[in-house]
Design a protein around this motif. Structure first.
Motif, PDB file in Angstrom:
ATOM      1  N   ILE A   1       3.471  -1.996   5.115  1.00  0.00           N
ATOM      2  CA  ILE A   1       3.310  -2.693   6.287  1.00  0.00           C
ATOM      3  C   ILE A   1       1.641  -2.500   6.517  1.00  0.00           C
ATOM      4  O   ILE A   1       1.146  -1.616   6.375  1.00  0.00           O
ATOM      5  CB  ILE A   1       3.972  -1.875   7.415  1.00  0.00           C
ATOM      6  CG1 ILE A   1       5.513  -1.921   7.123  1.00  0.00           C
ATOM      7  CG2 ILE A   1       3.725  -2.796   8.682  1.00  0.00           C
ATOM      8  CD1 ILE A   1       6.530  -1.119   8.147  1.00  0.00           C
ATOM      9  N   THR A   2       1.136  -3.791   6.699  1.00  0.00           N
ATOM     10  CA  THR A   2      -0.272  -3.978   7.146  1.00  0.00           C
ATOM     11  C   THR A   2      -0.598  -4.574   8.435  1.00  0.00           C
ATOM     12  O   THR A   2       0.531  -5.091   9.274  1.00  0.00           O
ATOM     13  CB  THR A   2      -0.983  -5.033   6.174  1.00  0.00           C
ATOM     14  OG1 THR A   2      -0.376  -6.229   6.439  1.00  0.00           O
ATOM     15  CG2 THR A   2      -0.607  -4.470   4.653  1.00  0.00           C
ATOM     16  N   ALA A   3      -1.667  -4.381   8.878  1.00  0.00           N
ATOM     17  CA  ALA A   3      -2.052  -5.079  10.356  1.00  0.00           C
ATOM     18  C   ALA A   3      -1.594  -6.666  10.108  1.00  0.00           C
ATOM     19  O   ALA A   3      -1.174  -7.000  11.186  1.00  0.00           O
ATOM     20  CB  ALA A   3      -3.511  -5.044  10.495  1.00  0.00           C
ATOM     21  N   ARG A   4      -1.779  -7.055   9.249  1.00  0.00           N
ATOM     22  CA  ARG A   4      -1.441  -8.555   9.199  1.00  0.00           C
ATOM     23  C   ARG A   4       0.197  -8.972   9.371  1.00  0.00           C
ATOM     24  O   ARG A   4       0.500  -9.697  10.143  1.00  0.00           O
ATOM     25  CB  ARG A   4      -1.744  -9.384   7.972  1.00  0.00           C
ATOM     26  CG  ARG A   4      -1.215 -10.689   7.782  1.00  0.00           C
ATOM     27  CD  ARG A   4      -1.780 -11.465   6.577  1.00  0.00           C
ATOM     28  NE  ARG A   4      -3.313 -11.510   6.470  1.00  0.00           N
ATOM     29  CZ  ARG A   4      -4.008 -12.333   5.675  1.00  0.00           C
ATOM     30  NH1 ARG A   4      -3.200 -13.013   4.657  1.00  0.00           N
ATOM     31  NH2 ARG A   4      -5.377 -12.338   5.787  1.00  0.00           N
ATOM     32  N   ASP A   5       0.720  -7.941   8.881  1.00  0.00           N
ATOM     33  CA  ASP A   5       2.435  -8.039   8.957  1.00  0.00           C
ATOM     34  C   ASP A   5       2.829  -7.844  10.456  1.00  0.00           C
ATOM     35  O   ASP A   5       3.860  -8.537  10.777  1.00  0.00           O
ATOM     36  CB  ASP A   5       3.012  -7.075   8.265  1.00  0.00           C
ATOM     37  CG  ASP A   5       2.990  -7.067   6.727  1.00  0.00           C
ATOM     38  OD1 ASP A   5       2.908  -8.175   6.173  1.00  0.00           O
ATOM     39  OD2 ASP A   5       2.778  -6.030   6.041  1.00  0.00           O
ATOM     40  N   VAL A   6       2.039  -7.201  11.435  1.00  0.00           N
ATOM     41  CA  VAL A   6       2.442  -6.912  12.714  1.00  0.00           C
ATOM     42  C   VAL A   6       1.985  -7.720  13.668  1.00  0.00           C
ATOM     43  O   VAL A   6       2.279  -7.826  14.760  1.00  0.00           O
ATOM     44  CB  VAL A   6       2.271  -5.456  13.207  1.00  0.00           C
ATOM     45  CG1 VAL A   6       2.711  -4.438  12.084  1.00  0.00           C
ATOM     46  CG2 VAL A   6       0.890  -5.240  13.235  1.00  0.00           C
ATOM     47  N   ARG A   7       0.977  -8.696  13.375  1.00  0.00           N
ATOM     48  CA  ARG A   7       0.762  -9.650  14.223  1.00  0.00           C
ATOM     49  C   ARG A   7       1.898 -10.627  14.643  1.00  0.00           C
ATOM     50  O   ARG A   7       2.784 -11.170  13.881  1.00  0.00           O
ATOM     51  CB  ARG A   7      -0.214 -10.918  13.430  1.00  0.00           C
ATOM     52  CG  ARG A   7      -1.611 -10.266  13.002  1.00  0.00           C
ATOM     53  CD  ARG A   7      -2.487 -11.240  12.339  1.00  0.00           C
ATOM     54  NE  ARG A   7      -3.371 -10.559  11.736  1.00  0.00           N
ATOM     55  CZ  ARG A   7      -4.570 -11.411  10.732  1.00  0.00           C
ATOM     56  NH1 ARG A   7      -4.085 -12.580  10.571  1.00  0.00           N
ATOM     57  NH2 ARG A   7      -5.482 -10.599  10.290  1.00  0.00           N
TER      58      ARG A   7
END
Length: 217
Positions: free
Chosen positions: A90-96
């Motif tokens: 999971i990355t920062a982009r995924d949780v936008r």
């Protein structure tokens, strides 16, 4: 994230847990025949950096509901550590666009509705829940939480280890996607149900008394 588990390759794509609408708040119950298995993933080593949660509700020995979502970690613990990303993908982009940590805590409250919790390596999940509340400035809850890691060491001492993939496979769970929060919650529920069936009960309190299973508060 079950810290007793194994890492997934960073080449695997991030797979967010299945997401659907949270049901209306269930009525709190006093009996220990209704409970919720829960699992968290974190963005970094800070325990409150929740970035995913999965929950599975069980009543009278049957799975009745499930919910999972990605989460935007609290602002004070929002960085995504490369090691954690390698573990869960999971990355920062995924949780936008995912629920904020505060909103996720509301969803957790609605889903669990005061019921006991079950987790594999419950000390980790309990600390994530505690620190997340602290980071968003909310009173810390004290749910009754039972640990399937502890349970598996009591019931299946012959296993080579008691990591969630090992115990889940040994008890017949065949679809584990380790470090995907909802999948891990399903596996923890399965392990607890296997223990309950061994003792011919659907009550966590009865099982805990028979095997010396302590709960955290």
């Amino acid at each position: 994230m079950d810290t007793t588990g194994t890492s997934r390759s960073a080449s695997r794509s991030a797979r967010p847990p299945s997401v659907r609408a949270v049901p209306g708040q269930a009525a709190p119950v006093d009996a220990l025949t209704s409970w919720v298995a829960i699992d968290f993933e974190t963005a970094n080593p800070r325990r409150g950096s929740m970035c995913a949660v999965g929950m599975v509700a069980v009543t009278d020995g049957e799975v009745t509901d499930a919910f999972g979502t990605l989460v935007r970690p609290p602002e004070r613990a929002a960085e995504f550590n490369p090691w954690n990303v390698r573990v869960h993908g999971i990355t920062a982009r995924d949780v936008r666009g995912a629920p904020s940590c505060a909103d996720a805590l509301d969803l957790i409250d609605r889903f669990t509705a005061g019921r006991p919790l079950v987790a594999h390596n419950a000390s980790f999940d309990n600390s994530v829940l505690t620190r997340a509340h602290e980071l968003v400035g909310r009173p810390v809850p004290s749910p009754r939480m039972y640990c399937t890691l502890q349970l598996s060491r009591q019931l299946w001492p012959h296993l080579g280890d008691h990591k969630l993939p090992t115990v889940a496979t040994a008890t017949g769970f065949r679809t584990l996607e380790h470090h995907a929060a909802l999948s891990d919650a399903r596996a923890a529920a399965h392990v607890m149900l296997a223990g309950l069936r061994l003792h011919d009960t659907t009550d966590l309190g009865v099982l805990a008394g028979r095997v010396g299973l302590r709960h955290r508060r």
